[in-house]
Design an enzyme around this catalytic site. Sequence first.
Site, PDB file in Angstrom:
ATOM      1  N   CYS A 159       0.932  -1.003   0.020  1.00  0.00           N
ATOM      2  CA  CYS A 159      -0.047   0.092  -0.146  1.00  0.00           C
ATOM      3  C   CYS A 159       0.856   1.390  -0.005  1.00  0.00           C
ATOM      4  O   CYS A 159       1.741   1.396   0.691  1.00  0.00           O
ATOM      5  CB  CYS A 159      -0.841   0.093   1.083  1.00  0.00           C
ATOM      6  SG  CYS A 159      -2.021   1.438   1.261  1.00  0.00           S
ATOM      7  N   GLU A 209     -25.131  -9.395  27.345  1.00  0.00           N
ATOM      8  CA  GLU A 209     -24.490  -8.489  26.369  1.00  0.00           C
ATOM      9  C   GLU A 209     -24.840  -7.230  26.920  1.00  0.00           C
ATOM     10  O   GLU A 209     -26.022  -6.665  27.183  1.00  0.00           O
ATOM     11  CB  GLU A 209     -25.102  -8.686  25.128  1.00  0.00           C
ATOM     12  CG  GLU A 209     -24.590  -7.607  24.151  1.00  0.00           C
ATOM     13  CD  GLU A 209     -23.128  -7.342  23.968  1.00  0.00           C
ATOM     14  OE1 GLU A 209     -22.906  -6.021  23.575  1.00  0.00           O
ATOM     15  OE2 GLU A 209     -22.356  -8.053  24.120  1.00  0.00           O
ATOM     16  N   CYS A 248      -9.274 -10.618  21.891  1.00  0.00           N
ATOM     17  CA  CYS A 248      -8.463  -9.849  20.906  1.00  0.00           C
ATOM     18  C   CYS A 248      -7.186  -9.044  21.616  1.00  0.00           C
ATOM     19  O   CYS A 248      -6.883  -8.298  20.807  1.00  0.00           O
ATOM     20  CB  CYS A 248      -9.529  -8.749  20.618  1.00  0.00           C
ATOM     21  SG  CYS A 248     -10.346  -7.515  21.600  1.00  0.00           S
TER      22      CYS A 248
END
Length: 380
Positions: free
Chosen positions: A96, A268, A336
């Site tokens: 890129c 949630e 994550c």
Amino acid sequence: MSRPQRRGSHRPRAKQPRGASRVGERFEAIVGPVAHGGHCVVRLDPPEARVVFVRHALPGERVVLEITEGTDGDRFWRGDAVEVLEASADRVTAPCVFAGPDRCGGCDFQHVALPAQRALKTAIVREQLSRLAGLTWAGEVEAVPGDVDGLRWRTRHHFVHTSSGLGMRKHRSREVVLVDDCLIARTDAREPAPGIVVETVEPHEFQVAGDGFWQVHPGAPRILVDTVLGMLAPQPGETALDLYAGVGLFSRFLLDAVGERGRVVAIEGDRTASDLSGRNCPGITARAGSVDEVLATSFDQPFDLVVLDPPREGARRAVVEQVVDRAPRAVAYVACDPAALARDLATFATLGYELQELRGFDLFPMTHHVECVALLTRRG
């Protein structure tokens, strides 16, 4: 589901200068090991004797680095490798044109060959687990189907809209770089927008808010579901607790496995996502609210299985303690951030749960981000 921070969106904390600025100064140095966060460690020789976290470098390279953040009084500085004097064999030309020092801040590793990117991520996961949890991991970060050469995988993409066109922000900055094509975005990538979209993970469809969370790598939902269920091995009639459940990706497949005699509870924090999980998973018990607060007052009976998929900061001790109180036979932790995962694994260990298995997945090629799935079971 885990919510990775938006690419290039990190903002430095406001702080008072601690002496004269060193921004713009250049130093020649040998690059040290990779560090969590998309940079490598450089230790400057005296009289500077400072650690610099350097982007756009690779371990072992000799580079000229330019300081991008730092004053005389700071413990460490940040910098970019602006000239490579002796290159690593793993260095490649960034595909890129917008990647590199003082350009788009979204990708950390465009200058690194793809196998070496995964080796760097493997090193980070191992280091975080060792340093923060005292654990040894012999695995490797795995490629995931759905991208070609680490490009064109991002199904949703957020551009900055300016009067001059679309752009992306520089690293740790609000300054915008105009970008006419982001190579990690699919050509059909959509921007977050109000409304409902439908995502498919065979054989199920999931309604998702257009501006809500769904994994952006096309191969992510399938590999995560298969890994979580493979680790947990849910049985008919068992009870499962799905924490940070999003729109019910794991709940739907857990429900299939435990059947009519079983039970799935999904908690949630985002009310819209929680409501959608009820639609996506007929038969589950869906509860909207902060996970720690809901667990402190509800669903205090034992559960056979728990899925943890917290945001970047991890589950933290209050939630881990509540999970252990339910005495599950197995916990699948989807993470994550390897540092947050390691801290939570250390907490689990003090409460009698041991790491049995861990897999790492390259769900975010060209960036430093990595997804892990860990299996924990009761000691003994």
